[in-house]
Design a protein around this motif. Structure first.
Motif, mmCIF file in Angstrom:
data_model
loop_
_atom_site.group_PDB
_atom_site.id
_atom_site.type_symbol
_atom_site.label_atom_id
_atom_site.label_comp_id
_atom_site.label_asym_id
_atom_site.label_seq_id
_atom_site.Cartn_x
_atom_site.Cartn_y
_atom_site.Cartn_z
ATOM 1 N N SER A 109 1.108 -1.189 0.254
ATOM 2 C CA SER A 109 0.351 -0.231 0.018
ATOM 3 C C SER A 109 1.024 1.536 0.164
ATOM 4 O O SER A 109 2.257 0.827 0.657
ATOM 5 N N TYR A 110 0.827 2.405 -0.594
ATOM 6 C CA TYR A 110 1.267 3.482 -0.420
ATOM 7 C C TYR A 110 0.159 4.799 0.466
ATOM 8 O O TYR A 110 -1.132 4.774 0.276
ATOM 9 N N SER A 111 0.722 5.579 1.345
ATOM 10 C CA SER A 111 -0.452 6.807 1.815
ATOM 11 C C SER A 111 0.810 7.983 1.671
ATOM 12 O O SER A 111 1.904 8.156 1.726
ATOM 13 N N ILE A 112 -0.229 8.887 1.235
ATOM 14 C CA ILE A 112 0.112 10.017 -0.198
ATOM 15 C C ILE A 112 -0.693 10.640 1.002
ATOM 16 O O ILE A 112 -1.682 10.764 1.971
ATOM 17 N N HIS A 113 0.421 12.519 1.491
ATOM 18 C CA HIS A 113 0.447 13.193 1.832
ATOM 19 C C HIS A 113 -0.939 13.991 1.924
ATOM 20 O O HIS A 113 -0.995 14.498 0.859
ATOM 21 N N PRO A 114 -1.589 14.083 3.391
ATOM 22 C CA PRO A 114 -3.084 14.753 3.007
ATOM 23 C C PRO A 114 -3.195 15.931 2.146
ATOM 24 O O PRO A 114 -4.052 15.842 1.333
ATOM 25 N N ASN A 115 -1.662 16.330 2.012
ATOM 26 C CA ASN A 115 -1.910 17.733 1.730
ATOM 27 C C ASN A 115 -1.267 18.150 0.195
ATOM 28 O O ASN A 115 -1.102 19.162 -0.570
ATOM 29 N N TYR A 116 -1.492 17.049 -0.111
ATOM 30 C CA TYR A 116 -0.112 17.024 -1.699
ATOM 31 C C TYR A 116 -1.486 18.255 -2.191
ATOM 32 O O TYR A 116 -2.762 17.615 -2.645
ATOM 33 N N GLN A 117 0.086 18.771 -3.641
ATOM 34 C CA GLN A 117 -0.782 19.244 -4.504
ATOM 35 C C GLN A 117 0.044 19.283 -5.458
ATOM 36 O O GLN A 117 1.271 19.643 -5.769
ATOM 37 N N GLU A 118 -0.631 18.566 -6.971
ATOM 38 C CA GLU A 118 0.078 18.583 -7.851
ATOM 39 C C GLU A 118 1.066 19.677 -8.287
ATOM 40 O O GLU A 118 0.594 20.658 -8.889
ATOM 41 N N LEU A 119 2.591 19.966 -8.199
ATOM 42 C CA LEU A 119 3.286 21.201 -8.860
ATOM 43 C C LEU A 119 3.445 21.432 -8.039
ATOM 44 O O LEU A 119 3.635 23.554 -8.640
ATOM 45 N N VAL A 120 3.015 21.980 -6.480
ATOM 46 C CA VAL A 120 2.422 22.587 -5.333
ATOM 47 C C VAL A 120 2.969 22.885 -3.997
ATOM 48 O O VAL A 120 4.328 23.141 -3.654
ATOM 49 N N THR A 121 2.831 21.373 -3.713
ATOM 50 C CA THR A 121 2.992 21.469 -2.081
ATOM 51 C C THR A 121 3.074 19.230 -1.585
ATOM 52 O O THR A 121 2.095 19.334 -2.693
ATOM 53 N N SER A 122 3.233 18.954 -0.824
ATOM 54 C CA SER A 122 3.467 18.086 -0.480
ATOM 55 C C SER A 122 3.251 16.936 -0.822
ATOM 56 O O SER A 122 3.126 16.258 -1.305
ATOM 57 N N ASP A 123 4.385 16.627 -1.976
ATOM 58 C CA ASP A 123 4.983 16.183 -2.888
ATOM 59 C C ASP A 123 5.074 14.118 -2.305
ATOM 60 O O ASP A 123 6.375 14.602 -2.423
ATOM 61 N N LEU A 124 4.525 13.792 -1.555
ATOM 62 C CA LEU A 124 5.925 12.590 -0.668
ATOM 63 C C LEU A 124 4.853 11.828 -0.250
ATOM 64 O O LEU A 124 3.097 12.533 0.003
ATOM 65 N N ALA A 125 5.080 10.129 -0.153
ATOM 66 C CA ALA A 125 4.564 9.308 -0.116
ATOM 67 C C ALA A 125 5.593 8.513 0.646
ATOM 68 O O ALA A 125 6.253 8.500 0.579
ATOM 69 N N VAL A 126 4.696 7.134 1.558
ATOM 70 C CA VAL A 126 5.068 6.200 1.851
ATOM 71 C C VAL A 126 4.919 5.280 1.260
ATOM 72 O O VAL A 126 3.666 4.789 1.974
ATOM 73 N N LEU A 127 5.662 4.530 1.516
ATOM 74 C CA LEU A 127 5.657 2.955 0.182
ATOM 75 C C LEU A 127 5.228 1.586 1.522
ATOM 76 O O LEU A 127 6.299 1.734 1.669
ATOM 77 N N SER A 128 4.654 0.748 1.955
ATOM 78 C CA SER A 128 4.856 -0.343 2.961
ATOM 79 C C SER A 128 4.923 -1.615 0.981
ATOM 80 O O SER A 128 4.202 -1.684 0.827
ATOM 81 N N ILE A 129 5.795 -2.215 2.154
ATOM 82 C CA ILE A 129 6.353 -2.785 0.847
ATOM 83 C C ILE A 129 6.623 -4.479 2.328
ATOM 84 O O ILE A 129 6.890 -4.543 3.135
ATOM 85 N N LYS A 130 6.499 -5.944 1.609
ATOM 86 C CA LYS A 130 6.846 -7.342 1.926
ATOM 87 C C LYS A 130 7.541 -8.313 0.981
ATOM 88 O O LYS A 130 7.154 -7.503 -0.452
ATOM 89 N N PRO A 131 8.419 -8.696 1.190
ATOM 90 C CA PRO A 131 8.981 -9.199 2.858
ATOM 91 C C PRO A 131 9.761 -7.441 2.892
ATOM 92 O O PRO A 131 10.222 -7.018 1.899
ATOM 93 N N PRO A 132 10.514 -7.292 4.247
ATOM 94 C CA PRO A 132 11.174 -6.548 4.245
ATOM 95 C C PRO A 132 12.607 -6.184 4.323
ATOM 96 O O PRO A 132 12.842 -7.762 3.491
ATOM 97 N N LEU A 133 13.091 -5.543 3.590
ATOM 98 C CA LEU A 133 14.493 -6.136 2.909
ATOM 99 C C LEU A 133 15.237 -5.947 4.004
ATOM 100 O O LEU A 133 15.334 -5.838 5.616
ATOM 101 N N LYS A 134 16.152 -7.173 4.508
ATOM 102 C CA LYS A 134 16.865 -7.331 4.536
ATOM 103 C C LYS A 134 18.818 -5.918 5.099
ATOM 104 O O LYS A 134 19.178 -6.157 3.573
ATOM 105 N N LEU A 135 18.737 -5.310 5.555
ATOM 106 C CA LEU A 135 19.570 -3.830 5.502
ATOM 107 C C LEU A 135 20.821 -4.762 6.362
ATOM 108 O O LEU A 135 21.231 -5.663 7.085
ATOM 109 N N ASN A 136 21.978 -4.349 5.092
ATOM 110 C CA ASN A 136 23.086 -4.697 5.845
ATOM 111 C C ASN A 136 24.666 -4.461 5.839
ATOM 112 O O ASN A 136 24.972 -4.359 5.525
ATOM 113 N N ASN A 137 23.990 -2.452 5.953
ATOM 114 C CA ASN A 137 25.333 -1.806 6.438
ATOM 115 C C ASN A 137 25.567 -2.236 4.183
ATOM 116 O O ASN A 137 27.169 -1.026 5.473
ATOM 117 N N ALA A 138 26.099 -2.068 3.400
ATOM 118 C CA ALA A 138 26.924 -2.365 2.222
ATOM 119 C C ALA A 138 25.694 -1.948 1.391
ATOM 120 O O ALA A 138 25.960 -0.687 1.293
#
Length: 273
Positions: A109-138
């Protein structure tokens, strides 16, 4: 892919007459760079960078960038998500080249910032993903942003952009093999003040955004959602998200506009819970 989704991606790729959203519908393999950038050298990684890909009849296609902020969360631009089917979206981490296998996770799923207006403001979103990534610091690791919450990045700050976007100022029809890279590109320039950005023609820029500019370099189609990063004493920190610019990329008179991450740190934090 349905007709609506094709239209959405098409509109994203083309942009407006004045504004240019920096995402694209990809098709093809190329050997080079974003505007003014250079290949990330073999054996090196940008461990927080991911490729957002969309499943089509032709296979998985890169269309935007993103950054890892947690094993199961990706930060990107709102215009990279709006109107798209999450079940067709995936992210690939740990790669330098788009032809590498890497570590692929499905977007739930994805969450878009509620104040988003194209070419104006708040152009960000956060994606939920599966499986989680295995972070290896490399080859795969998260990028920090929290320590910048109270810091306002002004002009003259050195910043670095990475992505697989268009390497020419404008796309040339039927020349995707020249237009778009398969190897991750890296490019450095400096931020400019928001006042200077408005004076340079980006009149709608607000304090929720950061501008950067350099001679014959900048973000372009395919770079949207990717991270703008600065170096701090505690390591790299993300200060911006590729958002928009003018129709022609990489002109010194035309700044790139990024979503200012510090403005939205609390909202991003809430998406991690």
């Amino acid at each position: 892919m349905g007709l609506t989704e094709l239209l959405v991606i098409g509109v994203i790729a083309v942009g407006g007459v004045f504004g240019r959203l920096n995402s694209r519908q990809p098709s093809g393999d190329t050997p080079h760079r974003i505007v003014g950038g250079a290949d990330v050298p073999p054996g090196q990684h940008i461990p927080y960078q991911v490729s957002l890909q969309y499943k089509t009849r032709g296979g998985q296609m890169h269309f935007c960038g993103g950054s890892i902020i947690a094993p199961n969360r990706i930060l990107t631009a709102a215009h990279c998500c709006r109107g798209l089917n999450a079940s067709r979206m995936s992210v690939v981490a740990g790669i330098r080249g788009l032809n590498e296998r890497g570590s692929r996770s499905q977007v739930l799923s994805y969450s878009i910032h509620p104040n988003y207006q194209e070419l104006v403001t708040s152009d960000l979103a956060v994606l939920s993903i599966k499986p989680p990534l295995k972070l290896n610091n490399a080859s795969i690791s998260a990028i920090g942003y929290q320590s910048l919450r109270k810091e306002f990045v002004g002009g003259g700050v050195p910043v670095t952009l990475t992505g697989w976007g268009l390497r020419l100022p404008v796309p040339f029809p039927f020349l995707d093999n020249v237009n778009y890279p398969t190897v991750l590109q890296r490019m450095s320039y400096h931020t400019i003040s928001n006042k200077d950005c408005r004076d340079a023609g980006m009149e709608s820029v607000t304090d929720t955004e950061i501008c950067a500019r350099g001679p014959f370099r900048g973000a372009c189609s395919g770079d949207s959602g990717g991270p703008l990063v600065t170096q701090t004493d505690s390591g790299p920190k993300q200060v911006g998200i590729v958002s928009y610019g003018l129709v022609v990329c990489g002109l010194y008179i035309s700044p790139d506009v990024y979503t200012r991450v510090s403005t939205f740190s609390d909202w991003i934090d809430n998406q991690l819970e």
